[in-house]
Scaffold this motif. Sequence first.
Motif, PDB file in Angstrom:
ATOM      1  N   GLY A 121       0.829  -1.210   0.000  1.00  0.00           N
ATOM      2  CA  GLY A 121       0.000   0.000   0.000  1.00  0.00           C
ATOM      3  C   GLY A 121       0.859   1.254   0.000  1.00  0.00           C
ATOM      4  O   GLY A 121       0.409   2.326   0.425  1.00  0.00           O
ATOM      5  N   ALA A 170       1.835   3.214  -2.251  1.00  0.00           N
ATOM      6  CA  ALA A 170       1.576   4.275  -3.235  1.00  0.00           C
ATOM      7  C   ALA A 170       0.704   5.397  -2.691  1.00  0.00           C
ATOM      8  O   ALA A 170       0.610   6.463  -3.297  1.00  0.00           O
ATOM      9  CB  ALA A 170       0.930   3.670  -4.486  1.00  0.00           C
ATOM     10  N   SER A 171       0.058   5.184  -1.545  1.00  0.00           N
ATOM     11  CA  SER A 171      -0.928   6.176  -1.102  1.00  0.00           C
ATOM     12  C   SER A 171      -1.062   6.207   0.414  1.00  0.00           C
ATOM     13  O   SER A 171      -0.674   5.259   1.110  1.00  0.00           O
ATOM     14  CB  SER A 171      -2.287   5.820  -1.735  1.00  0.00           C
ATOM     15  N   ILE A 198      -1.323   6.127   4.264  1.00  0.00           N
ATOM     16  CA  ILE A 198      -0.458   5.741   5.381  1.00  0.00           C
ATOM     17  C   ILE A 198       0.820   5.064   4.869  1.00  0.00           C
ATOM     18  O   ILE A 198       1.918   5.340   5.352  1.00  0.00           O
ATOM     19  CB  ILE A 198      -1.232   4.804   6.338  1.00  0.00           C
ATOM     20  N   ASP A 226       2.348  -2.261  -4.406  1.00  0.00           N
ATOM     21  CA  ASP A 226       1.008  -1.681  -4.590  1.00  0.00           C
ATOM     22  C   ASP A 226       0.528  -2.065  -5.983  1.00  0.00           C
ATOM     23  O   ASP A 226       1.255  -2.694  -6.752  1.00  0.00           O
ATOM     24  CB  ASP A 226       1.045  -0.153  -4.409  1.00  0.00           C
ATOM     25  N   ASP A 261      -1.396  -7.314  -7.432  1.00  0.00           N
ATOM     26  CA  ASP A 261      -2.760  -7.255  -6.911  1.00  0.00           C
ATOM     27  C   ASP A 261      -2.884  -8.250  -5.758  1.00  0.00           C
ATOM     28  O   ASP A 261      -2.937  -9.459  -5.980  1.00  0.00           O
ATOM     29  CB  ASP A 261      -3.744  -7.599  -8.031  1.00  0.00           C
ATOM     30  N   GLY A 268      -4.969  -1.877   1.789  1.00  0.00           N
ATOM     31  CA  GLY A 268      -6.315  -2.221   2.236  1.00  0.00           C
ATOM     32  C   GLY A 268      -7.324  -1.363   1.523  1.00  0.00           C
ATOM     33  O   GLY A 268      -6.972  -0.356   0.898  1.00  0.00           O
ATOM     34  N   VAL A 298      -1.840  -2.956   9.441  1.00  0.00           N
ATOM     35  CA  VAL A 298      -2.744  -1.860   9.809  1.00  0.00           C
ATOM     36  C   VAL A 298      -4.141  -2.439   9.997  1.00  0.00           C
ATOM     37  O   VAL A 298      -4.730  -2.982   9.058  1.00  0.00           O
ATOM     38  CB  VAL A 298      -2.747  -0.748   8.746  1.00  0.00           C
ATOM     39  N   SER A 302      -7.870  -1.578  12.384  1.00  0.00           N
ATOM     40  CA  SER A 302      -8.799  -0.441  12.410  1.00  0.00           C
ATOM     41  C   SER A 302      -9.610  -0.465  13.699  1.00  0.00           C
ATOM     42  O   SER A 302      -9.937  -1.537  14.214  1.00  0.00           O
ATOM     43  CB  SER A 302      -9.760  -0.516  11.223  1.00  0.00           C
ATOM     44  N   LYS A 306     -10.830  -6.552   9.512  1.00  0.00           N
ATOM     45  CA  LYS A 306      -9.847  -5.957  10.421  1.00  0.00           C
ATOM     46  C   LYS A 306      -9.846  -6.655  11.779  1.00  0.00           C
ATOM     47  O   LYS A 306      -8.800  -6.769  12.423  1.00  0.00           O
ATOM     48  CB  LYS A 306     -10.133  -4.461  10.578  1.00  0.00           C
ATOM     49  N   GLY A 319      -7.948   5.294  14.095  1.00  0.00           N
ATOM     50  CA  GLY A 319      -9.336   5.768  14.097  1.00  0.00           C
ATOM     51  C   GLY A 319      -9.635   6.288  12.699  1.00  0.00           C
ATOM     52  O   GLY A 319      -9.498   5.548  11.726  1.00  0.00           O
ATOM     53  N   PRO A 349      -6.614   9.443   0.962  1.00  0.00           N
ATOM     54  CA  PRO A 349      -7.528   9.293  -0.184  1.00  0.00           C
ATOM     55  C   PRO A 349      -8.691   8.334   0.113  1.00  0.00           C
ATOM     56  O   PRO A 349      -9.760   8.448  -0.498  1.00  0.00           O
ATOM     57  CB  PRO A 349      -6.613   8.753  -1.283  1.00  0.00           C
ATOM     58  N   THR A 371     -10.524   8.228   2.782  1.00  0.00           N
ATOM     59  CA  THR A 371     -11.589   8.883   3.553  1.00  0.00           C
ATOM     60  C   THR A 371     -11.920  10.291   3.089  1.00  0.00           C
ATOM     61  O   THR A 371     -12.893  10.885   3.562  1.00  0.00           O
ATOM     62  CB  THR A 371     -11.169   8.977   5.037  1.00  0.00           C
TER      63      THR A 371
HETATM   64  P1  NAD Z   1      -5.282   4.591   0.735  1.00  0.00           P
HETATM   65  O1  NAD Z   1      -6.421   4.234  -0.115  1.00  0.00           O
HETATM   66  O2  NAD Z   1      -4.696   5.950   0.651  1.00  0.00           O
HETATM   67  O3  NAD Z   1      -4.097   3.534   0.550  1.00  0.00           O
HETATM   68  C1  NAD Z   1      -4.346   2.159   0.428  1.00  0.00           C
HETATM   69  C2  NAD Z   1      -3.402   1.572  -0.593  1.00  0.00           C
HETATM   70  O4  NAD Z   1      -3.677   0.163  -0.698  1.00  0.00           O
HETATM   71  C3  NAD Z   1      -3.586   2.177  -1.990  1.00  0.00           C
HETATM   72  O5  NAD Z   1      -2.369   2.657  -2.506  1.00  0.00           O
HETATM   73  C4  NAD Z   1      -4.127   1.012  -2.798  1.00  0.00           C
HETATM   74  O6  NAD Z   1      -3.729   1.012  -4.155  1.00  0.00           O
HETATM   75  C5  NAD Z   1      -3.559  -0.182  -2.041  1.00  0.00           C
HETATM   76  N1  NAD Z   1      -4.331  -1.374  -2.415  1.00  0.00           N
HETATM   77  C6  NAD Z   1      -5.685  -1.505  -2.439  1.00  0.00           C
HETATM   78  N2  NAD Z   1      -6.038  -2.673  -2.972  1.00  0.00           N
HETATM   79  C7  NAD Z   1      -4.884  -3.304  -3.313  1.00  0.00           C
HETATM   80  C8  NAD Z   1      -4.600  -4.547  -3.925  1.00  0.00           C
HETATM   81  N3  NAD Z   1      -5.584  -5.369  -4.361  1.00  0.00           N
HETATM   82  N4  NAD Z   1      -3.313  -4.888  -4.121  1.00  0.00           N
HETATM   83  C9  NAD Z   1      -2.321  -4.055  -3.738  1.00  0.00           C
HETATM   84  N5  NAD Z   1      -2.523  -2.866  -3.147  1.00  0.00           N
HETATM   85  C10 NAD Z   1      -3.800  -2.485  -2.949  1.00  0.00           C
HETATM   86  O7  NAD Z   1      -5.796   4.315   2.214  1.00  0.00           O
HETATM   87  P2  NAD Z   1      -5.112   4.495   3.656  1.00  0.00           P
HETATM   88  O8  NAD Z   1      -6.080   5.260   4.458  1.00  0.00           O
HETATM   89  O9  NAD Z   1      -3.699   4.924   3.563  1.00  0.00           O
HETATM   90  O10 NAD Z   1      -5.185   2.990   4.167  1.00  0.00           O
HETATM   91  C11 NAD Z   1      -4.035   2.245   4.560  1.00  0.00           C
HETATM   92  C12 NAD Z   1      -4.494   1.188   5.544  1.00  0.00           C
HETATM   93  O11 NAD Z   1      -5.036   1.839   6.693  1.00  0.00           O
HETATM   94  C13 NAD Z   1      -5.597   0.287   5.027  1.00  0.00           C
HETATM   95  O12 NAD Z   1      -5.352  -1.039   5.435  1.00  0.00           O
HETATM   96  C14 NAD Z   1      -6.840   0.835   5.706  1.00  0.00           C
HETATM   97  O13 NAD Z   1      -7.833  -0.139   5.856  1.00  0.00           O
HETATM   98  C15 NAD Z   1      -6.276   1.260   7.028  1.00  0.00           C
HETATM   99  N6  NAD Z   1      -7.097   2.217   7.773  1.00  0.00           N
HETATM  100  C16 NAD Z   1      -7.365   3.447   7.265  1.00  0.00           C
HETATM  101  C17 NAD Z   1      -8.150   4.333   7.994  1.00  0.00           C
HETATM  102  C18 NAD Z   1      -8.499   5.700   7.481  1.00  0.00           C
HETATM  103  O14 NAD Z   1      -9.318   6.386   8.123  1.00  0.00           O
HETATM  104  N7  NAD Z   1      -7.928   6.155   6.373  1.00  0.00           N
HETATM  105  C19 NAD Z   1      -8.648   3.957   9.240  1.00  0.00           C
HETATM  106  C20 NAD Z   1      -8.352   2.688   9.736  1.00  0.00           C
HETATM  107  C21 NAD Z   1      -7.567   1.830   8.992  1.00  0.00           C
END
Ligand code: NAD
Length: 256
Positions: free
Chosen positions: A8, A10-11, A13, A32, A41, A71, A109, A111, A155, A184, A189, A191
């Motif tokens: 993950g 690329a984006s 966290i 990613d 994937d 995720g 990660v 949640s 999660k 939390g 991107p 949210t």
């Molecule tokens: P994000 O969408 O910015 O980043 C998630 C990354 O996962 C993306 O770059 C996406 O391309 C990659 N991804 C998705 N599907 C994929 C696949 N099939 N194969 C490979 N990569 C894949 O989101 P984020 O908020 O940075 O989330 C990171 C983690 O934090 C996730 O596990 C998310 O569930 C968890 N999380 C986020 C929040 C929040 O509020 N943003 C809260 C709790 C937990």
Amino acid sequence: ARRVVVSGAASGIGASLTRMLQEQGDEVVGVDLHGTAVCADLSTEEGRAGAVAGVLEAAGGRVDAVVACAGLSVPEPTAVRVNLFGAVALLEGLRPALAEAGAPRAAVVGSITGTGVVDEQLVSACLAGDETAATARARQMTDGGSGGLIYPSSKSALAQWVRARSVAPGWAGEGIALNVVAPGVVRTPMTEALLDDERMRAAMDEAVPMPLNGHAGPDAVAGALRWLVSAENTHVTGQVLYVDGGAEATLRGPGR
Ligand code: NAD
């Protein structure tokens, strides 16, 4: 320099963690769908095998830490395939390489939603490692209108898997620390659109109250991950660290 695998990357966290690690001199092998050293994937078995092989090739077989950030929160079966089965496959696939490292660490990660209402049938299928059953259950949930429980269930299962594996053969005994950081609400991107919608934002604030400093930025979560996978963390394992502005303490109340 430590070599850290971040899915993950690329984006959000994962991207924030990648930048922090690089700033402190670590080498990062990003995984990613697009835009990383290893593109794969993680929702498919083929993609996961490609990810593990690609990482080992890029890392020359040496891996000091693995952080599974990839995720997604869609109310579809793919959420459980990536969040739980993709993370587990990456960690298990790289575990033999980790076991060779001097100070091996791993983290995922989770949640705050994993502490709330979940679908027990989906969680059980996840913990049994039965992806076919989990996918079928998630499909039923999506079709029946409870697809929103797929994400929290994935999660919850992930945190339970970490707690069990952290002290199972192959992990603690090999010196590998394995932990969960459970955020939390984080501005990423994932949210952004929800937080920009006033009604959705109010619903999220009610479900996930964050009295300490409000919604987090990705760096708040990445900083905790960075420490947990550093050589400095010699004795924290099997833990779920909530980086949630007090949401877990608010929702669960004082415990023992
Ligand atoms: P994000 O969408 O910015 O980043 C998630 C990354 O996962 C993306 O770059 C996406 O391309 C990659 N991804 C998705 N599907 C994929 C696949 N099939 N194969 C490979 N990569 C894949 O989101 P984020 O908020 O940075 O989330 C990171 C983690 O934090 C996730 O596990 C998310 O569930 C968890 N999380 C986020 C929040 C929040 O509020 N943003 C809260 C709790 C937990």
